[in-house]
Design a protein around this motif. Structure first.
Motif, PDB file in Angstrom:
ATOM      1  N   SER A   1       0.837  -1.199   0.000  1.00  0.00           N
ATOM      2  CA  SER A   1       0.000   0.000   0.000  1.00  0.00           C
ATOM      3  C   SER A   1       0.868   1.243   0.000  1.00  0.00           C
ATOM      4  O   SER A   1       0.621   2.187  -0.737  1.00  0.00           O
ATOM      5  N   LYS A   2       1.909   1.211   0.837  1.00  0.00           N
ATOM      6  CA  LYS A   2       2.774   2.379   1.027  1.00  0.00           C
ATOM      7  C   LYS A   2       4.230   1.944   1.027  1.00  0.00           C
ATOM      8  O   LYS A   2       4.547   0.825   1.370  1.00  0.00           O
ATOM      9  N   ASP A   3       5.102   2.862   0.649  1.00  0.00           N
ATOM     10  CA  ASP A   3       6.535   2.618   0.824  1.00  0.00           C
ATOM     11  C   ASP A   3       6.858   2.735   2.312  1.00  0.00           C
ATOM     12  O   ASP A   3       6.006   3.099   3.110  1.00  0.00           O
TER      13      ASP A   3
ATOM     14  N   SER B   1       7.524  -2.303  -2.982  1.00  0.00           N
ATOM     15  CA  SER B   1       6.931  -1.311  -3.897  1.00  0.00           C
ATOM     16  C   SER B   1       7.917  -0.944  -5.009  1.00  0.00           C
ATOM     17  O   SER B   1       7.519  -0.694  -6.150  1.00  0.00           O
TER      18      SER B   1
ATOM     19  N   LEU C   1      -2.032   8.863   6.054  1.00  0.00           N
ATOM     20  CA  LEU C   1      -1.569   7.938   5.019  1.00  0.00           C
ATOM     21  C   LEU C   1      -0.801   8.653   3.901  1.00  0.00           C
ATOM     22  O   LEU C   1      -0.426   8.040   2.909  1.00  0.00           O
TER      23      LEU C   1
ATOM     24  N   ALA D   1       1.861  10.345   1.395  1.00  0.00           N
ATOM     25  CA  ALA D   1       3.188   9.884   0.977  1.00  0.00           C
ATOM     26  C   ALA D   1       4.259  10.695   1.684  1.00  0.00           C
ATOM     27  O   ALA D   1       4.113  11.902   1.861  1.00  0.00           O
ATOM     28  N   GLU D   2       5.340   9.998   2.070  1.00  0.00           N
ATOM     29  CA  GLU D   2       6.431  10.724   2.718  1.00  0.00           C
ATOM     30  C   GLU D   2       7.477  11.170   1.696  1.00  0.00           C
ATOM     31  O   GLU D   2       8.108  12.189   1.842  1.00  0.00           O
TER      32      GLU D   2
ATOM     33  N   GLU E   1       2.113   7.025  -3.499  1.00  0.00           N
ATOM     34  CA  GLU E   1       1.987   5.668  -2.957  1.00  0.00           C
ATOM     35  C   GLU E   1       1.022   4.875  -3.837  1.00  0.00           C
ATOM     36  O   GLU E   1       0.068   5.441  -4.379  1.00  0.00           O
TER      37      GLU E   1
ATOM     38  N   SER F   1      -2.681   5.261  -3.489  1.00  0.00           N
ATOM     39  CA  SER F   1      -3.322   6.452  -4.062  1.00  0.00           C
ATOM     40  C   SER F   1      -3.339   6.407  -5.588  1.00  0.00           C
ATOM     41  O   SER F   1      -3.581   7.410  -6.251  1.00  0.00           O
TER      42      SER F   1
ATOM     43  N   ASN G   1      -6.528  -0.177  -1.010  1.00  0.00           N
ATOM     44  CA  ASN G   1      -5.504   0.365  -0.117  1.00  0.00           C
ATOM     45  C   ASN G   1      -4.466  -0.725   0.173  1.00  0.00           C
ATOM     46  O   ASN G   1      -3.294  -0.552  -0.109  1.00  0.00           O
TER      47      ASN G   1
END
Ligand SMILES: Cc1ncc(COP(=O)(O)O)c(C=O)c1O
Length: 465
Positions: free
Chosen positions: A103-105, A111, A321, A323-324, A329, A332, A337
């Motif tokens: 879902s996210k790094d 990813s 949630l 992105a950093e 991400e 998105s 998700n």
């Protein structure tokens, strides 16, 4: 004792059972009926206390596995069904072992593997690196992303952020000649309404778009924004739309072009004529890896040159949630998700087989389809109803002297008998108003010997009809 460890104390045993079940299933595939038409499920209630795992395994082996199809094998020719190569199957086993959430790094390299896979797929299909995207659950999911991107694009042109404000005030029309049924479904899901589709004429005797008719329909349309859905390999006749002309018209009318190339896109990796010229310049593309790339279900791909539009359509509106880094991400960019590590089987396939390895089974499938078509054309018992141009063969039993209804009934009866026989599996279709039988060959393992088995089956069935 550490309870987590104790739960895994049986891992060796699990792996042994797994190896045995997997090897039995794969080695027995050739002797199995390709499809089980009359399945029977033993009714039982939900267990309160759970059963002993050994009993569950016995139930699975005795009652369920024998009733599965051989859809991963070389003679399942229904729909457009790929198998799964040993490498892709192995990678898919590992996906469950690793159980990553893409879902996210921020917690693993997974990813990055998906991003690299997308870049390699663009290289495989000779697409410019302006395309980006993600792995989906299949072509239907990718077509849905195409529909919502096109909708978001229409909103942008009219000063409406559709994801936020809805589409009540949107003025939009969708144009297509032979959209796949999944595309119609997703136009409905995207709120565009598949009955509102402006149906563009096809060229005579073909499922390809008549671009002169498209030009006329775009010209008379009063909608503020236009969306064109094109095909690279229609599911029945495997026809290709003229993307070069479609792109020119799209530019003139500022339209979004989405292309469904679920399996037809693989034609681009073969040498020679390129039927999908212009694909490099469209707005978004659907393709399936679980078809001609021969990785396990569920594996599709959505590509677009406008990732910002996809992001605006799918962004998850939750600050916690966000992105950093500078990359969006995956959560998105797509529907889900939480996302499985679906990229791994595709990544390992591309690494192991390379472009040539993949092209070799695509080419072999096309040669096999042509061989089947030639045999059907010469048989007094069958009619080849359309030229075989790629990997799909359209045919029916000889119907001379029969009216349409009788011909359709004879075709249905023949198809049932073929599938009941179990040497091959085929699926129904319609061609120019006639009911037909479709054989689509997209399995990496299919060889000439499988075609010979299929021809023998067809002739045996014809003699009994
Ligand atoms: C051209 C085309 N588009 C879309 C689909 C839907 O694919 P999926 O079943 O992967 O959603 C198919 C399936 O056969 C297809 O042939």
């Amino acid at each position: 004792m550490n309870p987590r460890k104790s739960d895994w104390q049986n891992l060796d045993l699990l792996l042994k059972s797994f190896a045995q079940i997997s090897s039995n299933f794969i080695y027995d595939l050739d002797d199995k009926k390709v499809a089980e038409l009359d399945v029977k499920l033993i009714e039982s209630h939900l267990s309160e206390a759970g059963h002993d795992f050994a009993d569950v395994l016995e139930h699975l082996c005795d009652n369920i596995i024998p009733q599965l199809s051989a859809s991963r094998g070389p003679r399942y020719w229904g729909f457009v069904t790929g198998g799964a190569t040993p490498v892709a199957t192995f990678a898919d086993w590992l996906v469950s072992t690793f159980d990553q959430n893409l879902s996210k790094d921020g917690d693993s390299i997974a990813s990055e593997i998906e991003r690299q896979t997308i870049r390699w797929l663009c290289q495989l299909f000779n697409l410019p690196d302006s395309f980006d995207g993600l792995i989906t659950t299949g072509a239907t999911a990718s077509n849905f992303l195409g529909a919502i991107c096109a909708r978001q694009f229409a909103g942008r042109r009219q000063g409406i952020n559709v994801a936020q404000a809805g589409m009540a005030n949107l003025s939009v029309e969708v144009f297509s000649a032979t959209p796949h049924a999944s595309m119609l479904k997703t136009l409905g899901m995207a709120g565009l309404g598949y009955k509102n589709l402006i149906k563009v004429d096809c060229l005579t005797g073909s499922e390809s778009m008549d671009v002169a008719d498209l030009a006329y329909r775009l010209q008379v349309s009063t909608a503020q924004t236009k969306i064109i859905i094109a095909s690279v390999g229609t599911v029945t006749a495997t026809d290709f739309d003229d993307l070069m002309t479609i792109n020119q018209l799209a530019e003139r009318y500022d339209a979004w072009v989405h292309v469904d190339g679920a399996f037809g896109i693989f034609e681009r990796i073969l040498e020679g004529e390129n039927l999908s010229n212009g694909l490099e310049d469209v707005h978004s593309i659907t393709l399936d890896s679980h078809k001609w790339l021969n990785v396990p279900y569920e594996s599709g791909v959505f590509l677009t040159r406008h990732l910002d539009v996809l992001f605006d359509s799918c962004d998850v509106p939750a600050p916690y949630l966000a992105a950093e880094g500078d990359k969006p991400e995956f959560m998105s960019l797509g529907l889900e998700n939480s996302r499985r590590f679906r990229a791994l089987p595709v990544w390992m396939t591309l690494l192991t087989y390379g472009k040539q390895g993949i092209a070799s089974w695509v080419k072999r499938n096309i040669d096999c389809a042509k061989l089947l078509a030639d045999n059907i054309a010469q048989s007094p018992n069958y009619e080849l109803v359309n030229d075989c141009k790629l990997n799909v063969v359209l045919f029916r039993p000889t119907c001379s002297g029969l009216d349409q209804q009788a011909a359709d009934e004879k075709t249905t009866q023949a198809m049932k008998a073929i599938n009941q026989d179990g040497r091959i599996f085929v699926s129904p279709g319609y061609w120019q108003g006639k009911k037909v039988i479709r054989a689509a060959i997209s399995n990496w393992e299919t060889q000439i010997v499988d075609i010979e088995i299929g021809i023998a089956c067809l002739e045996d069935i014809a003699s009994k009809l």
